[in-house]
Design a protein around this motif. Structure first.
Motif, PDB file in Angstrom:
ATOM      1  N   GLN A  78     -65.400 -95.998  33.114  1.00  0.00           N
ATOM      2  CA  GLN A  78     -66.473 -95.366  32.354  1.00  0.00           C
ATOM      3  C   GLN A  78     -66.318 -95.786  30.898  1.00  0.00           C
ATOM      4  O   GLN A  78     -65.192 -96.013  30.429  1.00  0.00           O
ATOM      5  CB  GLN A  78     -66.445 -93.844  32.499  1.00  0.00           C
ATOM      6  N   THR A 125     -71.512 -93.335  29.745  1.00  0.00           N
ATOM      7  CA  THR A 125     -71.422 -91.939  29.371  1.00  0.00           C
ATOM      8  C   THR A 125     -71.398 -91.823  27.858  1.00  0.00           C
ATOM      9  O   THR A 125     -71.700 -92.762  27.135  1.00  0.00           O
ATOM     10  CB  THR A 125     -70.177 -91.303  30.046  1.00  0.00           C
ATOM     11  N   PHE A 151     -74.705 -91.388  33.243  1.00  0.00           N
ATOM     12  CA  PHE A 151     -74.519 -89.938  33.158  1.00  0.00           C
ATOM     13  C   PHE A 151     -75.216 -89.463  31.886  1.00  0.00           C
ATOM     14  O   PHE A 151     -74.881 -89.911  30.783  1.00  0.00           O
ATOM     15  CB  PHE A 151     -73.030 -89.581  33.102  1.00  0.00           C
ATOM     16  N   THR A 152     -76.170 -88.549  32.012  1.00  0.00           N
ATOM     17  CA  THR A 152     -77.007 -88.192  30.870  1.00  0.00           C
ATOM     18  C   THR A 152     -77.474 -86.749  30.935  1.00  0.00           C
ATOM     19  O   THR A 152     -77.612 -86.178  32.023  1.00  0.00           O
ATOM     20  CB  THR A 152     -78.243 -89.126  30.805  1.00  0.00           C
TER      21      THR A 152
END
Length: 400
Positions: A78, A125, A151-152
């Protein structure tokens, strides 16, 4: 939604090299994959969003480089595109991290370096990654031989941006949604309007043709009041492809009350709920604790997982606030080799096992500095790896 067997057979035809893996490894993968019903979205065949689409070049890299090639590099990563976020979650794993944000050129180089190390699955992210205006270009840098997931919170999304992200190669998105009511979700997130922003974003991502899910951090209150299954019913009613679930993880800046952390039995109950739910033809439930369980892949922080925060600090995973170096000063490959030599895969989440030790050593700023991180991990006793890692290790030893 498809029955698993024909889809898995088609995946073998597309990636026949997988048949060279030892029978014990392939039996494990078959049993694991049969727990999920594949979905076909936008040309992708998706088991769940923590794995690349089964018909993708990224999945082919998993087979060639990690399953058969014995790669010592990370498979999953990530990267924080920004530390800025309008919301204020009490459990935020990035709270307290400090530094100067990476510029676009450094982000592009780091993404390329991650792929060169072996990463075939990349999570974007933050902070709120949509606040980085280079997000479409950065997505394109990572794809198509790497599965890219976003990812939000959904804040800042427009229909045009959703379309651009799909065209750039984004295969899946998880919108943060922790409760089925606006009042409670907004309170958890510390931001009035967070719920409505998430709901609007879900609609825009679905309209763009992306594999669309929700990322939910389950509180012990919801778990202990039997509120998880009604929440899943609510999410299923939104027409989502997936609910990505995690219980609240220990963090050095988050809640320190042990009662806020799910017990081992509560985590096992979530695994049972996932398996029961996925036997029906509804949205996929993908519980992180199931993926990380010792019976499956185990915790691979610092061994197959790597996190680069928005400031360039490299950690074993998003939840572990240890730094082994900064990509501005040290090549990522050298940082990875240093970190990989200090970590061993385990049967349980690294932070669940070691939160007390980390709390005792953390200073005013996070992440913990590289020198202190190296000394700290020397005190951590290794444990048995997850079943998949153990099978791979035995397979490699027997072939040498």
């Amino acid at each position: 939604m498809s029955h698993p067997l024909p889809v898995l057979a088609a995946s073998v035809i597309r990636h026949p090299a997988i048949l060279r893996a030892r029978p014990s490894v392939n039996r494990f993968l078959l049993r694991y994959m049969m727990k999920f019903r594949p979905r076909r979205v936008g040309g992708h065949v998706i088991l769940h969003s923590h794995l690349p689409p089964l018909n993708s070049r990224a999945y082919g890299r998993f087979v060639r480089e990690h399953l058969l090639g014995g790669s010592r590099g990370p498979s999953h990563a990530q990267i924080g595109l920004t530390d800025a976020c309008p919301q204020h979650c009490a459990y935020c794993y990035n709270k307290g991290r400090q530094g100067v944000a990476m510029d676009a050129a450094t982000l592009r180089r780091t993404i390329s370096d991650l792929k060169a190390l072996g990463v075939f699955w990349l999570g974007l992210t933050g902070g709120e990654p949509l606040l980085n205006r280079e997000i479409v270009d950065l997505t394109a840098v990572a794809s198509p031989d790497c599965a890219v997931k976003l990812f939000t919170t959904g804040m800042g999304l427009t229909p045009a941006l959703a379309d651009d992200l799909r065209r750039a190669g984004l295969f899946s998105v998880s919108v943060s949604l922790d409760h089925g009511t606006a009042e409670k979700h907004d309170a958890i997130r510390g931001y009035p309007g967070a719920f409505n922003a998430a709901m609007r974003a879900i609609g825009m991502f679905k309209e763009a043709g992306l594999h669309t899910g929700v990322s939910a951090v389950l509180s012990t209150g919801m778990i202990r009041s039997d509120g998880v299954e009604p929440f899943l019913e609510f999410l299923n009613g939104l027409g989502l492809d997936e609910a990505w679930l995690s219980e609240m993880k220990p963090s050095l800046q988050g809640p320190s009350d042990p009662a806020a952390i799910a017990t081992a039995e509560e985590r096992r109950s979530l695994i049972r709920l996932q398996d029961r739910w996925n036997r029906s033809a509804r949205m996929t439930v993908n519980y992180l604790g199931h993926f990380e369980a010792g019976a499956h892949f185990g915790c691979n922080a610092g061994t197959k997982m790597i996190y680069v925060d928005a400031f360039g600090e490299v950690s074993p995973c998003v939840f572990a606030p240890l730094s082994f170096g900064n990509v501005r000063q040290t090549p990522l490959a050298a940082i990875w080799d240093d970190m990989r030599s200090s970590f061993a895969p385990g049967e349980d989440c690294f932070m669940l096992r070691n939160q007390g030790l980390l709390r005792s050593r953390a200073g005013a700023g996070l992440p913990i500095a590289p020198s202190a991180s190296r000394e700290l991990v020397k005190e951590i006793h290794p444990e048995a790896p997850g079943r998949f890692v153990g099978l791979l290790d035995r397979s490699r030893r027997s072939s040498t």
